[in-house]
Design a protein around this motif. Sequence first.
Motif, mmCIF file in Angstrom:
data_model
loop_
_atom_site.group_PDB
_atom_site.id
_atom_site.type_symbol
_atom_site.label_atom_id
_atom_site.label_comp_id
_atom_site.label_asym_id
_atom_site.label_seq_id
_atom_site.Cartn_x
_atom_site.Cartn_y
_atom_site.Cartn_z
ATOM 1 N N GLY A 1 0.804 -1.240 0.000
ATOM 2 C CA GLY A 1 0.000 0.000 0.000
ATOM 3 C C GLY A 1 0.822 1.268 0.000
ATOM 4 O O GLY A 1 0.381 2.294 0.523
ATOM 5 N N ARG B 1 2.208 4.643 -0.994
ATOM 6 C CA ARG B 1 1.732 5.760 -1.822
ATOM 7 C C ARG B 1 2.621 6.977 -1.607
ATOM 8 O O ARG B 1 3.067 7.242 -0.479
ATOM 9 C CB ARG B 1 0.296 6.123 -1.438
ATOM 10 C CG ARG B 1 -0.755 5.207 -2.050
ATOM 11 C CD ARG B 1 -2.147 5.579 -1.593
ATOM 12 N NE ARG B 1 -2.342 5.258 -0.176
ATOM 13 C CZ ARG B 1 -2.423 6.161 0.786
ATOM 14 N NH1 ARG B 1 -2.344 7.430 0.520
ATOM 15 N NH2 ARG B 1 -2.594 5.793 2.039
ATOM 16 N N ASP C 1 1.636 4.498 -6.486
ATOM 17 C CA ASP C 1 0.209 4.277 -6.300
ATOM 18 C C ASP C 1 -0.034 2.849 -5.809
ATOM 19 O O ASP C 1 -0.005 1.906 -6.597
ATOM 20 C CB ASP C 1 -0.502 4.526 -7.648
ATOM 21 C CG ASP C 1 -2.002 4.346 -7.549
ATOM 22 O OD1 ASP C 1 -2.515 4.274 -6.420
ATOM 23 O OD2 ASP C 1 -2.650 4.266 -8.608
ATOM 24 N N ASP C 2 -0.207 2.715 -4.493
ATOM 25 C CA ASP C 2 -0.499 1.418 -3.905
ATOM 26 C C ASP C 2 0.542 0.356 -4.310
ATOM 27 O O ASP C 2 0.211 -0.739 -4.761
ATOM 28 C CB ASP C 2 -1.907 0.965 -4.351
ATOM 29 C CG ASP C 2 -2.448 -0.113 -3.426
ATOM 30 O OD1 ASP C 2 -1.947 -0.225 -2.296
ATOM 31 O OD2 ASP C 2 -3.348 -0.854 -3.853
ATOM 32 N N GLU D 1 3.263 -2.477 -4.032
ATOM 33 C CA GLU D 1 3.530 -3.631 -3.173
ATOM 34 C C GLU D 1 4.839 -4.257 -3.630
ATOM 35 O O GLU D 1 5.083 -4.412 -4.830
ATOM 36 C CB GLU D 1 2.400 -4.647 -3.298
ATOM 37 C CG GLU D 1 2.550 -5.772 -2.297
ATOM 38 C CD GLU D 1 1.283 -6.599 -2.145
ATOM 39 O OE1 GLU D 1 0.223 -6.164 -2.633
ATOM 40 O OE2 GLU D 1 1.377 -7.674 -1.546
ATOM 41 N N GLY E 1 1.459 3.457 3.671
ATOM 42 C CA GLY E 1 2.084 2.165 3.387
ATOM 43 C C GLY E 1 2.484 1.461 4.665
ATOM 44 O O GLY E 1 2.711 2.101 5.692
ATOM 45 N N ARG F 1 2.864 2.395 -10.671
ATOM 46 C CA ARG F 1 2.581 0.989 -10.362
ATOM 47 C C ARG F 1 3.803 0.124 -10.619
ATOM 48 O O ARG F 1 4.536 0.354 -11.577
ATOM 49 C CB ARG F 1 1.436 0.472 -11.251
ATOM 50 C CG ARG F 1 0.111 1.157 -10.997
ATOM 51 C CD ARG F 1 -0.566 0.511 -9.840
ATOM 52 N NE ARG F 1 -1.910 1.022 -9.648
ATOM 53 C CZ ARG F 1 -2.802 0.416 -8.895
ATOM 54 N NH1 ARG F 1 -2.530 -0.713 -8.286
ATOM 55 N NH2 ARG F 1 -4.001 0.950 -8.729
#
Lengths: 233, 238
Positions: free
Chosen positions: B11, B13, B23-24, B26, B61, B213
Amino acid sequence: MTSLAEATGHALDLLLAGDAGLWQIIAISFKVSGSAILLATPPALLTAFVLAYLRFPGRRLLISLFSTLLSVPAVVVGLTLYLLLSNQGPLGDWRLLFTQSAMVMGQVVLAFPILVAMGHAALQSVDKRAWETARTLGASLLRAFFMVLREARFGLLAALLAAYGRIIAEVGASMMLGGNILDYTRNIPTAIALETSKGEFAQGIALGAILLLLAFTLNGILQHVQGKGVPST
Amino acid sequence: MSRGGHFHVAGLRKRFGRRLLLDDVELHLHETSCTLLTGENGAGKSTLLRILAGLEKPDGGSFRLGRRLYPSWRKARRSLQKAVMYLHQQPYLFDGSVEYNLRLALGGQREGQEALIRTALQWIDMESFRETPARTLSGGERQRLALARAWLASPEIMLLDEPTANLDTESRGRTLELLRGLRNQGIVLVIASHDPHHFEELAECRIDLHNGRLTHLAPRGAGTVQSAKVIPIRQGYA
């Protein structure tokens, strides 16, 4: 009134003969200004560091405030502290007026903005990667702080010498806060002012020579250490 | 992260003004892995690495280092700075000799300092540079010194930002050899680079940062251990 040549000769005699009164004045000067620098430097460096490395509201205002304070006349600092320390002043109970402590206070106030403004410029010029590298190498906040100070050491030394040069030669604050008391608060600049007003130039010239020698020495040290600095990349 | 553990971020950001840089995101790093992080200029590779190293604050995050879970970066920061080493694209060398720079990584450690410094200098083939002012070194020598200094600080994860940028072929080869040595010793490596082909033999997997991403590209496979200059195992690594 004696001629300049005569007065200079007499001044030389006083210095070489180790005139007790003269050397007492010199000792007071170095003691007061040395104490002021020792007291002002740690908080000033911390302030300079905070201004150089942290971002917070009012930061720019503080930087321009310290730059403005660089040019505040010593006599204004002396007057302000005099009003605070006099019997009627809010700090009158401290009974500090006409003591060496009051002179130290005045010189701390004069040295602080010089140390902050020049220290800030020196720290600002250090690459920000220095702090990050120190932290990633596992340095604590305090150790990283000293590692960055070391990187800025030439600029910081220049700030220290400039501040010392300014306070050891200032007359306004010392005169108002110390009162020019013989063997207690009479320092080099206030003694020069007094002797000159009496027409006794020999001691004034001798003390002036000491200040000039000090200025040359400080400048020499600065040139030497700055010459040693390796350009940062 | 305890050795033998994993490093997991979820998470993540980060926004710069109106632009969403991460953006999110992982990310999962396995032990003894070498991951290549690619992406266009300004995609946020350096920002991601700096966040993982505890140097830059994200907007959100959570982090897992080994068995410990940190719900926020602020709580993870100290552990991140302890476990993760970030190497700038142009490593910062402190004003002083090569030896001085190496000693900084050992902090207050007294015991065995001399032996460790000798080992580090041997490892990077710079024994004769011990007293040399670090800032007079060439680009390749600087990079090797920075790697040796990083190794002395015993990180568990090393994040390298374009470690071979601006290096000539020979210096690049030597840097890659040192990186293999670090990986073989069990240090988790994440390498951000524009030139993935330089690291094809070294990295087991590749992740690409695009439009905030992360895309996990197919692993190369076995992650074969390449020939590398052997570094003596440091205490605590075994």
